[in-house]
Write an enzyme that holds these catalytic residues in place. Sequence first.
Site, PDB file in Angstrom:
ATOM      1  N   CYS A   1       0.888  -1.116  -0.144  1.00 40.16           N
ATOM      2  CA  CYS A   1       0.056   0.023  -0.195  1.00 40.16           C
ATOM      3  C   CYS A   1       0.793   1.152   0.027  1.00 40.16           C
ATOM      4  CB  CYS A   1      -0.963  -0.053   1.182  1.00 40.16           C
ATOM      5  SG  CYS A   1      -0.370   0.068   2.874  1.00 40.16           S
TER       6      CYS A   1
ATOM      7  N   CYS B   1      -1.630   1.764  -3.913  1.00 37.19           N
ATOM      8  CA  CYS B   1      -0.425   2.556  -4.439  1.00 37.19           C
ATOM      9  C   CYS B   1      -0.241   2.844  -5.844  1.00 37.19           C
ATOM     10  CB  CYS B   1       0.803   1.853  -4.050  1.00 37.19           C
ATOM     11  SG  CYS B   1       0.951   0.014  -4.398  1.00 37.19           S
TER      12      CYS B   1
ATOM     13  N   CYS C   1       3.476   1.389  -7.492  1.00 39.56           N
ATOM     14  CA  CYS C   1       3.678  -0.135  -7.100  1.00 39.56           C
ATOM     15  C   CYS C   1       4.540  -0.834  -8.237  1.00 39.56           C
ATOM     16  CB  CYS C   1       2.296  -0.817  -7.004  1.00 39.56           C
ATOM     17  SG  CYS C   1       1.382  -0.582  -5.483  1.00 39.56           S
TER      18      CYS C   1
END
Length: 223
Positions: A97, A171, A175
């Site tokens: 996250c 995210c 990510c």
Amino acid sequence: MSESPSTEAYRRADLSVDQQHALFTAARRLADEFSGTFGAETVDRYLHTSYDQFAGRATVPHFLPLLAERFARQRLLALARVEGKDTSGTPIVLFLCVHNAGRSQMALGFFTHLAEDRAIGWSGGSEPGDQINPAAVQAMREAGIDITAEFPKPWTTEIAQAADVIVTMGCGDACPVFPGKRYLDWTLDDPRGRDVAAVRPIRDEIERRVRALLDDLKVPTRA
């Protein structure tokens, strides 16, 4: 016989004498643990870079060497998997996250609790926070799971590459994306700034999804 780390590598101007000693002791433990897999030079490098990940933002400097050791151990385990030196086949799931302080920590807590040693769970954040969300800690404690030993940390390339499944939670483009990896994007409210009452429904939805993931991975869960 394991290769021993050098004390010279830990004589850094930015470290106190106690920190130097603690890191050198950690290096010896890691060198013994990964003897036959990685040499002392690799262990030193990963321990130093892991320490540097936390040095600029840790709220409790006394625990920096311990955090560095734990993160270095995780990264070395990941590197062993990436380089084919770990052929155990144990499934690895990475929960990501933004701050690694709420959603991903609760997911990791449920995953580790339910899977025990039958699967490996890691977590990370694109912009790691300074501490785990207290409301998330309390909500998980109500579920019988203690996540106070965890800490916000970044993801690294070897950790992402070693994972069999990468679960993202808000995210976005920050990510990691690696071809061939299995990705799951869980749309969940961010518990940041919410009280425990508001976090409980998020916690319960995370538990449901973690249980479904473990079932899909054919990983037996504790009763």
